[in-house]
Every structure is written in structure tokens, then in C-alpha cells.
Write a protein that holds these residues in place. Structure first.
Motif, PDB file in Angstrom:
ATOM      1  N   GLY A 215       7.625  16.921 -97.301  1.00 15.64           N
ATOM      2  CA  GLY A 215       7.521  15.486 -97.069  1.00 15.64           C
ATOM      3  C   GLY A 215       7.579  15.098 -95.607  1.00 15.64           C
ATOM      4  O   GLY A 215       7.193  13.980 -95.242  1.00 15.64           O
ATOM      5  N   ASP A 216       8.021  16.009 -94.748  1.00 19.10           N
ATOM      6  CA  ASP A 216       8.071  15.698 -93.318  1.00 19.10           C
ATOM      7  C   ASP A 216       6.657  15.527 -92.779  1.00 19.10           C
ATOM      8  O   ASP A 216       5.736  16.262 -93.160  1.00 19.10           O
ATOM      9  CB  ASP A 216       8.750  16.838 -92.534  1.00 19.10           C
ATOM     10  N   VAL A 217       6.507  14.568 -91.881  1.00 18.36           N
ATOM     11  CA  VAL A 217       5.214  14.361 -91.226  1.00 18.36           C
ATOM     12  C   VAL A 217       5.261  15.054 -89.860  1.00 18.36           C
ATOM     13  O   VAL A 217       6.115  14.748 -89.033  1.00 18.36           O
ATOM     14  CB  VAL A 217       4.921  12.855 -91.029  1.00 18.36           C
TER      15      VAL A 217
ATOM     16  N   GLU B 186      -2.128  14.933 -87.374  1.00 11.68           N
ATOM     17  CA  GLU B 186      -0.889  15.048 -88.139  1.00 11.68           C
ATOM     18  C   GLU B 186      -1.123  15.634 -89.522  1.00 11.68           C
ATOM     19  O   GLU B 186      -2.237  15.626 -90.050  1.00 11.68           O
ATOM     20  CB  GLU B 186      -0.181  13.689 -88.249  1.00 11.68           C
ATOM     21  N   LEU B 187      -0.094  16.190 -90.095  1.00  6.68           N
ATOM     22  CA  LEU B 187      -0.139  16.617 -91.489  1.00  6.68           C
ATOM     23  C   LEU B 187       1.253  16.532 -92.105  1.00  6.68           C
ATOM     24  O   LEU B 187       2.253  16.382 -91.407  1.00  6.68           O
ATOM     25  CB  LEU B 187      -0.753  18.012 -91.644  1.00  6.68           C
ATOM     26  N   ILE B 188       1.264  16.604 -93.438  1.00 10.83           N
ATOM     27  CA  ILE B 188       2.522  16.427 -94.166  1.00 10.83           C
ATOM     28  C   ILE B 188       2.888  17.745 -94.839  1.00 10.83           C
ATOM     29  O   ILE B 188       2.021  18.433 -95.396  1.00 10.83           O
ATOM     30  CB  ILE B 188       2.355  15.296 -95.226  1.00 10.83           C
ATOM     31  N   ILE B 189       4.142  18.102 -94.781  1.00  7.25           N
ATOM     32  CA  ILE B 189       4.598  19.348 -95.416  1.00  7.25           C
ATOM     33  C   ILE B 189       4.569  19.184 -96.932  1.00  7.25           C
ATOM     34  O   ILE B 189       5.166  18.259 -97.473  1.00  7.25           O
ATOM     35  CB  ILE B 189       6.050  19.697 -94.991  1.00  7.25           C
ATOM     36  N   GLU B 190       3.822  20.102 -97.582  1.00  3.90           N
ATOM     37  CA  GLU B 190       3.722  20.039 -99.044  1.00  3.90           C
ATOM     38  C   GLU B 190       4.466  21.201 -99.672  1.00  3.90           C
ATOM     39  O   GLU B 190       4.805  22.166 -98.991  1.00  3.90           O
ATOM     40  CB  GLU B 190       2.227  20.087 -99.440  1.00  3.90           C
TER      41      GLU B 190
ATOM     42  N   THR C 219       3.348  15.814 -86.416  1.00 10.45           N
ATOM     43  CA  THR C 219       2.254  15.359 -85.560  1.00 10.45           C
ATOM     44  C   THR C 219       2.188  16.282 -84.348  1.00 10.45           C
ATOM     45  O   THR C 219       3.228  16.620 -83.774  1.00 10.45           O
ATOM     46  CB  THR C 219       2.510  13.914 -85.070  1.00 10.45           C
TER      47      THR C 219
ATOM     48  N   VAL D 253       8.196  15.354 -85.330  1.00  9.41           N
ATOM     49  CA  VAL D 253       8.486  15.374 -86.770  1.00  9.41           C
ATOM     50  C   VAL D 253       8.993  13.989 -87.137  1.00  9.41           C
ATOM     51  O   VAL D 253       9.968  13.515 -86.559  1.00  9.41           O
ATOM     52  CB  VAL D 253       9.526  16.459 -87.118  1.00  9.41           C
ATOM     53  N   ASN D 254       8.266  13.359 -88.043  1.00  9.54           N
ATOM     54  CA  ASN D 254       8.567  11.988 -88.464  1.00  9.54           C
ATOM     55  C   ASN D 254       8.708  11.068 -87.251  1.00  9.54           C
ATOM     56  O   ASN D 254       9.612  10.234 -87.164  1.00  9.54           O
ATOM     57  CB  ASN D 254       9.841  11.935 -89.314  1.00  9.54           C
TER      58      ASN D 254
END
Lengths: 265, 774
Positions: A205-207, A260-264, A209, A171-172
């Protein structure tokens, strides 16, 4: 699968829901310090071999590196690389990338002791995609119901081959948790595995992976047993290392692939 | 060993050298005149020849032989009026006697139901016995006078504290206890993680525990036999009894089927802690279920003086579930059909058919995955027992038995569309069979010997795939056996030998040797016993467990038999003990035997007990000093190490005080050295996390366990027609935080530190129960 069965079998200790806890002091026995060698050769990045040591239970969680080792990696073509000590007890080599299907030997000479291990990088299995789902609160949750997310991984498991996977979740950019898994009960299936957690918070907003590694069987067993380090077992023990002459640590040569993806919202 | 066999042969031979001269026998059964229940262990003798005495067997039957003469037959049992009758013995006599309960004596506190000094004179040692007459004076534990629990407060028996149903006898493991309910094996002996025993005390007529010194008729486990007999029911009148408590309620009904000929007894219990949980506003709590229930049923019918039939059964279930995400239930079922037959006046026979089963079932919902599993172990058993009252000096017991057992580990069931391919573990089948012979020989008024021999055969049979393993537990060979084909067999001879030498009627010395074997092994991978613990049979890899125990004891009564003292020493050798490899994986593992390690064990100890059996204040103090160790080549470099259940000191203090005719008070205090456990010694870093370094198995101790329970019983009403009382109790009265488990982790509030955390269960638990009987 095994994890589920084990979970089921120990869930009978439901009674713990109605229990209390408090910290206690333990008078620990004397011990001889052990080196801890963690070696990783990856198809995606430079190798990293760390050498640390055991410390007393009561000390802070800082594990200083052990300096002065001579660390070499040899592949099955006879190429020998001596690794550089990039910081105290941490060894690497610029430009060295592991190759799928190739076997690597690790050798560590330290204070007149020799530690060695051999590991083959398995064939790569492609990770198709990952997804993330918000979870309903349940009795298993340890954190706020609004911030529980579960990550799913999707891929085709090759049939009639024993595959061992190690999913690492960042995470990030920080490694948060990891999951050793095998296809023992799912051979040849198109898999949609949930990286099941109940105590990890994520925010918008957290990335996230996910790294999927294909690992060897002995490394899988090591990482699995490291994971199950808990007080309920009648025979808690050190996972069995694949490094000769060592008690603790492992040497893993593996493939690596990241999505990876970003929390929306 | 050969010498012991020789002695057995000589003893058996001696029977045939005793010549009968104009002797006749007096036989019959002894019952309670009030309810018709047969009385076990009643003393029957001839006043003129007190040495020609005996005690009634498990079915209330006795037989005495004496030369032709006039005698006075005396039948006595504590709590009953003595019965005397003049008899003229010129032919075999049948004398069935109904004893009248003695209300005068009942108001006294009686801990022992036996003849006042039978503890001294009986040949048995390593034995604890309780029967319902004692229940009135048992301590109150969790609002109940629990017979089984009380038995664990005697020397040599250790329980492991809160939340673990284990019982450890003379260093034996939890799985090495044979628990028999009307002769049926009960595989799991506790409800709710050990807080309640499987057995409803209301339904128990008699309970005997042998600490590895059981007569030859018992077998199958290394450490102990707990033989429980259910009540038969009143064959005169209908009665209803029951109790209403905070934790559970119970009800029993008994009465005649045909007056004086047959009766029935039904008892049931159910806890309802979960009903309170549902009232909770907290969602985490009100969606949970946690309860158990059990049923005891028994009926008997006396066809005539020589034939009687008994049918009995037990059904118990524990249920726990949580908010549709997890559910589990488990329990025992047993059924027993028996036929007592008296052949002539000397040969008593009992034919038994038994079924027993233990199962657990669970299901869970992990969001996108539903899973379920049902697992079972069962057996069908046929037994034929004989008791031959040869003459006044010799009683012979012998019999045959055969068992068919099945273990069904079960298949994990998943959703149809799941990507999981569950592995189907194969069922296992076995036969266990054998014969025994045992003789009690009263050599003279001081010396009594019981010698016996049990032959026990075991065969594991197909169908299935069976594996061979190398030293590292890896499969070297797989063989398929067809249905019924013999995979592996074991035959063991188990000599048993007890000798009592009565110095005078206040002092005796006893000695015993016994070999026990065990072919069903319970595999536990946890520090506590769980419903999911797995039974495995002996096989080509797992060998029969064998134990040899010698014990010696000194028994003394003083102050007019008011005080009883016993001191026993034992030493036990155990072979083919099973432990798990480091990091063993036992759940759903087809190759589970590859995870086993084999070694030996030894246990030795000293057991002391002083018991006060009458007066306003009664009770006992027991102390056990013991050591239990294991040796396995692959563990701790092959050195002897402490077994988990090893407890250096084990103390129980039980006191009952009769405050007034209305009030009884009780208190019990237990102390034992903490279990031997494996803790980490240091820590290190691996895979970006803190890991723990273990240096040896069982190198640490849990904190010492101690607890005080107090209770009070208030008799509200007592008439011929209606009795009622209130039980008050406090469990763990001074709130000791006994450790259930200790685990090690990074501190929650400070990731730079690690800490040890103790989990403890109930610190202070009050209970109230209202009991009634009409």
C-alpha cells in the motif's frame, strides 16, 4: 560503479561482523558557526533556497532557519528575481520555473556577507519506467526479510556525454533516501540501475515515488561526498561546495521528472 | 651533508693505510652441533688478544686476522658451551666449529642471546634483536610465543591496537617499514587484520629490527627494517614439531637431505575459526569463511667448505567470504635462492635471486551484478653482497642490487551482459638499482665507527599514459611513453654513520645519523590498514620520500649485567610525504596522483628501557615519549598538525616468571595515547538529512589504548626424544573495550538526536595450544 568498488575495498572489514558497539561521549572542540545554504532550481517546481546554520553536536536535530537574507536568482538572459521569504530562512518565488539548458546565478546577502553561485541546468534525460522487486534476505540486510524492496530505474544514457543523476526516493510523499550516480562506467548504455538499499522497510500500500534529476558535475560531487560521510575514512571532510564564500551547502539547477508506483501483495 | 661524505671517504681511505705485517687469518663457520644450523652473532676471539674478536655474520661465517703466534681460539654463544682450542698460527687457518648446546644454561631464562654486555659494546643502536633461543622465554600472546609481536613491545615501536595490522616506528608510517624474509620484500605483514603476524615463529631463526639506523646494505623504506631469517633445518636427524590450538594448528618438519651437508625445513599453519562458524545454527554466521594459512619452506646444501646454496620460500593466504555474496583473499609469496661463497679466508660473498609478490582478489554479487578484481605487486631482485674481513680493525661490506618491479592494479571484471564499462587501470613498471659500501672500523678498544654510503637509483618506465597535474589536482597534460621508455628517474645518496664510545664495559655512548629513501608509496584512505591499500611508484608527480634521522643513546648495564638500561633520543626530518586531498577518491581512479598532497614531516622522541635478562623473573619496561607531525600547505591552513600515528606516551611492560621447572608464567601490558583522528565538531542539515561539520584534520584523539595479556606454559614432558607443553593465554584479560573506530550518526532509537558510537573488537579472548616436538 565507484560505490561498488569502494564497497568491495572496504568489505575487508568483515571482522566488524564480530564486533560490538557502544555509545561514547566526545569532548567537542569549539567552532565558529557556519551558514548552510541549500539552493535548488528545478524544471518541475518553484525554486527553494534554505538558509540554516550549524548547531552543536549534542543539540536535538532541529535546524532553525536564519532569517533576513536577500536572495536573488539571475538567469543568463539577465532576468533578475528577488525571492520571497516564505518562512524563516526559506525562500521561493511563485511562478518561477527553471529552463533546461539555461544558467542560473544565485546571490545571498546576509549580515553584510555575500554568497554566490552559478549552475547550469543540464539537458534532460528521460526516465522510461521504474519497477520494484522484493529482495531475499542476505547478510547485508538490517531489517526484516519480508519488507526489503529494491527500486529499479530504466532509461537510455546519452552516449559521449558526461551525465550526472540524482535519484530521490519518496515513500508516501516523504523523502526517504537519495542516490547520486554518474555514467562514468556505463556511458551510452540502456540502464537498469538498482537503487540499492538494505535497511529500508516498505509495506503493502505504500506509494513509492522516484524523482530523477539531471544535475551538474560539481553538485554530483557534493552530493556524493555528503553521502560518504563515515567514520572509516582517514580524511573525512566537508564536501566541496559550489557556493563562493561559503563552507557548507550547494546550489543545484537541475531537471526533474517523477514516476510512482504502489507496493502490491 | 658534505661533511658526512667527507668523513666516509676518509674512513674508507684509512683502510689502505693499515699495513699488514705477517698476519694470517682464521676463518670458518660456527654451527650448532645438535642440528647443524649456522649460528648468527656468535662471539669469536683470541684469548690472548681479546680485542682481535668478531661476531659471525648472517650465515654464521667469521674471519679474524692476527700476527703469527700461538693463540687460544674462543667461541662463545649464550645457550652453548664455550669452545676453546689452541692454535698455532703460521698460515691462514680454516676453523669450522660446532658448539654444543648447554642444557644447564637453557633452563635459565635468557632474553638476550648475545654476549652479556654486547648491548653496551656493540656499535649498533636503535636495534632490537631476537632469536629462537629467546622464544622459550617470550610472553604468550594469543596462545603463541610470537617473535614479531614481541618485538613491537620495545620502545619506539607502536602498534595501533586491535584489528589493524599497522606497526609504526619512530613516528614513521605503517608503509615505511621494510620487512624482509630471507631478503625478500614482504608487502603485507599481517594475517587477519593484524591479529596474527605473517610469520610463523617456528620457522624463524633470527630477527633483527633497525629503527631507521640500518647499515647501508638495507634501503627502500624510511622508518625501519625488519630482517627475518628462516631456519635452515636440522642436517643430522629428522624432527617434527607442532601445535594444536583453539584458533589454529601448526606443523613443522625438518631433517637432512644429505647428512651434515644439506637440510630442509617446512612449516605450515592454518586457522580454523571458520569451522566453528559453520557449526553455528545462525545462518548469518555459518555461511561465512574466515581463515588464513601459510607455508615456509627452506632447503640448503653445503657443496664444500667454500660453497653453500640456500633455497627458501614463503606462501601465505587470508581468505574471507560470506554466503556467495562476497569473497576475498590476499597474501604474499616470496622465493629466494642464495649462493654463499668464501673467496680465500677474508672475502665472503653472497649472491641472491629474489622474487616476491603480494596480491589480493575479490568478488561480490550484488543481486543483479557480479564483480571481480585481482590486483598485484611483484618484483624480481638480484643482489650481490660482499663482506671483506680486511684486518682485525676493519670489516668492509659492499654490494650491488637491481630490481624490476611491476604493479598491476587490475581490471574490474563484470558479467558479460552488464551495462558497466569497467576502466582498465594501466600496469606500472619500474627499475630500482644501486650499490652500497659500509665499513666497520674499530679505532681502538673504546671507539668503533660504522660508516656507509648507499646509492639508490629509481626509474619509472613505460609503457603507459602518464599525467601532469596542476595545483588543484586536475590533469594538465598527458604523455604516452612506449615500452621501457624512461618516464622519470631519481638518484639518491644515503650516507649512514654510527659511532659507539665505550666508557667502560658497563657504560657506553652511541650516536647515529642515517638518510633513508623510499620510492614505493602505500596509499591508505582508511583509519586502518587494509589488504586493498594501494602501492604507487615514484613518478613525475610523486617524489622520492626522504628521511634524515639523528639519534643518540646511553647504554648501561648494572647488577652484574643482570639489568640493562638504554636511553635513546631521536629527531627525524621527512620530505615529500604524501597525504590525501579532502574527499579523495582513490579506488579505481586512473588519475589517483591528482588526489595527493605533498608536505613534510618531523618526529622526535625519547625512548627508555630497563630490561632484566636473567633470574627467575625477567622482562622489561619500556617507555616512549614522542611527537610526530606533518605540514602540508593545503591541510589545516598549512599549520603543523599531529600525524595519525602520533602517540605522546607509549608504555610496554613485559614480565616472565619461572614458577617451577614445569610452569612458566608471562604477562604483558601495553598503553598508548590514542591516535590523532578527524571527528566532526558540529552538525547541520543538508539534503534532508543530518550532516557533520569538520573543522580540522586530526584535531581529536581516539581514547587511550591499553590491554593486559597473560599466559602460562606448562611443560608436560621433556625427554631426549619427545617434548610437549601446553600454552594457556588470555588476550585483553581485564576486558578493556578499546575503540577500533568511532563513528557519528543519528541515534537509532531517537531520530532527533545524534550520537557517537565506538566499535570494539575482542574484549576477552582465551586460548589454549598444545605444542609438541619429537
Amino acid at each position: 560503479m565507484k560505490r561498488y568498488i569502494k564497497f568491495l575495498a572496504t568489505s575487508a572489514l568483515f571482522i566488524l561482523l564480530y564486533s560490538c558497539t557502544e555509545t561514547i561521549d566526545i569532548d567537542f572542540n569549539d567552532f565558529d558557526n557556519q551558514y548552510v545554504i541549500e539552493g535548488n532550481v528545478s524544471t518541475d517546481e518553484a525554486p527553494l533556497i534554505s538558509i540554516t546554520s550549524t548547531i552543536n553536536f549534542d543539540e536535538p536535530n532541529e535546524f532553525p532557519g536564519v532569517p533576513g537574507a536577500r536572495v536573488t536568482l539571475t538567469d543568463d538572459l539577465g532576468n533578475i528575481d528577488v525571492l520571497d521569504e516564505i518562512s524563516t530562512g526559506l525562500f521561493s518565488k511563485d511562478g518561477f520555473i527553471g529552463q533546461e539548458g539555461r544558467t542560473y546565478s544565485l546571490s545571498v546577502e546576509l549580515n553584510n556577507e555575500l554568497f554566490s553561485s552559478v549552475c547550469k541546468i543540464p539537458n534532460q534525460v528521460m526516465l522510461d519506467s521504474i519497477s520494484i522487486e522484493k529482495e531475499e534476505a542476505s547478510i547485508w540486510s538490517d531489517v526484516d526479510a519480508d519488507s526489503i524492496y529494491n527500486v529499479f530505474v530504466y532509461f537510455q544514457d546519452p552516449i559521449e556525454v558526461d551525465n550526472y543523476y540524482f535519484f530521490v526516493e519518496y515513500v508516501n510523499g516523504e523523502q526517504v533516501r537519495s542516490f547520486p550516480m554518474s555514467d562514468e562506467y556505463s556511458d551510452g548504455e540502456y540502464l537498469d540501475w538498482e537503487l540499492h538499499t538494505h535497511d529500508r522497510e516498505l509495506n503493502v500500500g505504500d506509494v513509492v515515488t522516484v524523482e530523477m534529476r539531471c544535475i551538474s558535475e560539481d553538485v554530483f560531487e557534493y552530493l556524493r561526498d555528503l553521502d560518504q560521510d563515515n567514520g572509516m575514512s582517514a580524511t573525512p571532510t566537508n564536501p566541496i561546495t559550489n557556493i563562493q564564500n561559503a563552507t557548507l551547502g550547494y546550489f543545484s539547477a537541475h531537471t526533474s521528472q517523477r514516476l510512482e508506483l504502489i507496493i502490491e501483495e | 651533508m658534505n661533511r658526512i661524505l667527507l668523513i666516509c671517504v676518509l674512513l674508507l681511505g684509512s683502510i689502505f693505510t693499515v699495513r699488514a705485517q705477517n698476519k694470517f687469518s682464521i676463518s670458518g663457520s660456527i654451527t650448532d652441533s645438535g642440528n647443524g644450523e649456522t649460528l648468527i652473532g656468535t662471539t669469536v676471539y683470541l684469548k690472548e688478544q681479546p680485542t682481535l674478536g668478531t661476531i659471525t655474520n648472517a650465515y654464521g661465517f667469521y674471519s679474524i686476522s692476527a700476527p703469527e703466534d700461538d693463540y687460544t681460539l674462543v667461541v662463545s654463544f649464550i645457550g652453548y658451551e664455550n669452545y676453546e682450542k689452541e692454535i698455532h698460527l703460521t698460515s691462514d687457518l680454516r676453523m669450522d666449529v660446532a658448539l654444543h648446546p648447554n642444557n644447564q644454561q637453557l633452563t635459565e631464562v635468557v632474553v638476550s642471546s648475545k654476549k652479556k654486555n654486547s648491548n653496551v659494546t656493540s656499535v649498533k643502536m636503535g636495534v632490537e634483536k631476537l632469536n629462537p633461543k629467546d622464544v622459550e622465554s617470550l610472553p604468550v600472546l594469543l596462545g603463541e610465543q610470537d617473535v614479531v609481536r614481541t618485538l613491537t613491545l620495545t620502545p619506539g615501536v607502536k602498534t595501533t591496537g586491535d584489528g589493524s595490522g599497522g606497526m609504526f616506528v619512530r613516528g614513521g608510517n605503517n608503509s615505511q617499514n621494510m620487512i624482509l624474509l630471507d631478503e625478500a620484500t614482504v608487502y603485507n605483514s599481517s594475517h587477519m587484520m593484524g591479529f596474527f603476524s605473517t610469520f610463523n615463529s617456528d620457522a624463524i631463526k633470527d630477527l633483527t629490527m633497525y629503527k631507521g639506523t640500518a647499515p647501508a646494505e638495507y634501503g627502500g623504506r624510511l622508518s625501519s627494517v625488519m630482517d627475518i631469517k628462516m631456519k635452515e633445518g636440522n642436517n643430522r636427524d629428522y624432527h617434527v614439531g607442532g601445535g594444536i590450538g583453539l584458533l589454529y594448528s601448526k606443523l613443522n618438519v625438518e631433517g637432512p637431505i644429505v647428512k651434515d651437508k644439506g637440510s630442509f625445513f617446512v612449516a605450515g599453519r592454518r586457522t580454523y575459526a571458520d569451522l566453528f562458524m559453520r557449526m553455528s545454527p545462525d545462518e548469518d554466521i555459518n555461511g561465512n569463511e574466515l581463515y588464513f594459512y601459510d607455508l615456509n619452506l627452506k632447503a640448503n646444501y653445503k657443496i664444500n667448505d667454500n660453497n653453500r646454496i640456500y633455497v627458501s620460500g614463503y606462501f601465505g593466504r587470508d581468505v574471507m567470504s560470506s554466503q556467495d555474496v562476497f569473497g576475498m583473499d590476499w597474501g604474499n609469496e616470496t622465493g629466494t635462492v642464495r649462493w654463499n661463497h668464501v673467496w680465500g679466508s677474508k672475502l665472503f660473498s653472497n649472491s641472491t635471486f629474489i622474487y616476491s609478490e603480494y596480491m589480493y582478489r575479490m568478488n561480490a554479487n550484488f543481486g543483479n551484478l557480479n564483480m571481480g578484481l585481482r590486483s598485484e605487486i611483484n618484483n624480481i631482485n638480484l643482489k650481490q653482497d660482499f663482506m671483506y674481513f680486511l684486518n682485525s680493525k676493519n670489516t668492509l661490506s659492499f654490494g650491488l642490487f637491481g630490481t624490476r618491479g611491476t604493479m598491476i592494479p587490475g581490471q574490474v571484471e563484470v558479467d558479460d551482459d552488464s551495462t558497466l564499462h569497467p576502466e582498465d587501470l594501466e600496469d606500472r613498471y619500474y627499475w630500482e638499482y644501486g650499490a652500497y659500501i659500509s665499513e666497520e672500523w674499530k679505532i681502538n678498544s673504546r671507539l668503533t665507527v660504522v660508516a656507509g654510503l648507499r646509492a639508490n637509483g629509481f626509474n619509472l618506465v613505460g609503457e603507459g599514459d602518464f599525467y601532469s597535474y596542476d595545483e588543484d589536482g586536475l590533469v594538465t597534460d598527458t604523455t604516452h611513453y612506449s615500452s621501457g621508455e624512461n618516464v622519470k628517474g631519481y638518484l639518491n645518496l644515503e650516507p649512514r654513520f654510527n659511532i659507539a664510545y665505550v666508557l667502560n664495559d658497563k657504560n657506553s655512548l652511541k650516536f647515529s645519523y642515517a638518510r633513508n629513501t623510499q620510492n614505493l608509496h602505500l596509499i591508505q584512505n582508511s583509519t586502518t590498514s587494509m589488504p586493498t591499500d594501494m602501492w604507487v611508484p615514484s613518478s613525475q608527480n610523486v617524489k622520492t620520500e626522504i628521511s634524515d634521522q639523528i639519534s643518540g643513546g646511553y647504554f648501561k648495564n648494572f647488577n652484574d649485567d643482570k639489568f640493562q638500561f638504554s636511553g635513546e633520543l631521536y629527531y627525524k626530518w621527512m620530505q615529500n610525504q604524501i597525504d590525501l586531498r579532502d574527499g579523495a577518491d582513490i579506488f579505481g581512479n586512473e588519475l589517483i596522483e591528482g588526489e595527493f598532497l605533498y608536505g613534510k614531516g618531523r618526529a622526535y622522541g625519547l625512548e627508555l628501557m630497563v630490561k632484566k635478562t636473567s633470574g627467575k623473573m625477567s622482562g622489561w619496561v619500556s617507555y616512549t615519549l614522542s611527537k610526530t607531525e606533518k605540514q602540508i600547505d593545503e591541510v589545516n591552513n598549512g599549520k603543523w598538525y599531529d600525524a595519525r600515528q602520533d602517540a605522546t606516551h607509549d608504555i610496554s611492560v613485559v614480565a616472565m616468571y619461572k614458577l617451577s621447572p614445569k610452569w612458566d608464567l608471562s604477562a604483558s601490558w601495553v598503553f598508548n595515547t590514542g591516535n590523532a583522528v578527524t571527528f566532526p565538531t558540529a552538525k547541520y542539515q543538508a539534503n534532508n538529512d543530518v550532516a557533520f561539520y569538520y573543522t580540522e584534520r586530526n584535531g581529536y584523539r581516539m581514547p587511550d589504548y591499553h590491554r593486559l595479556d597473560i599466559g602460562a606454559t606448562c611443560k608436560l614432558k621433556k625427554t631426549e626424544k619427545f617434548e610437549s607443553s601446553l600454552n594457556f593465554g588470555i588476550y585483553n584479560a581485564y576486558g578493556r573495550k578499546n575503540a577500533f573506530l568511532i563513528d557519528f550518526d543519528v541515534a537509532e532509537d531517537d531520530p532527533t538526536r545524534t550520537e557517537a558510537t565506538k566499535t570494539f573488537l575482542f574484549t576477552f579472548m582465551p586460548s589454549i595450544t598444545y605444542n609438541f616436538k619429537f
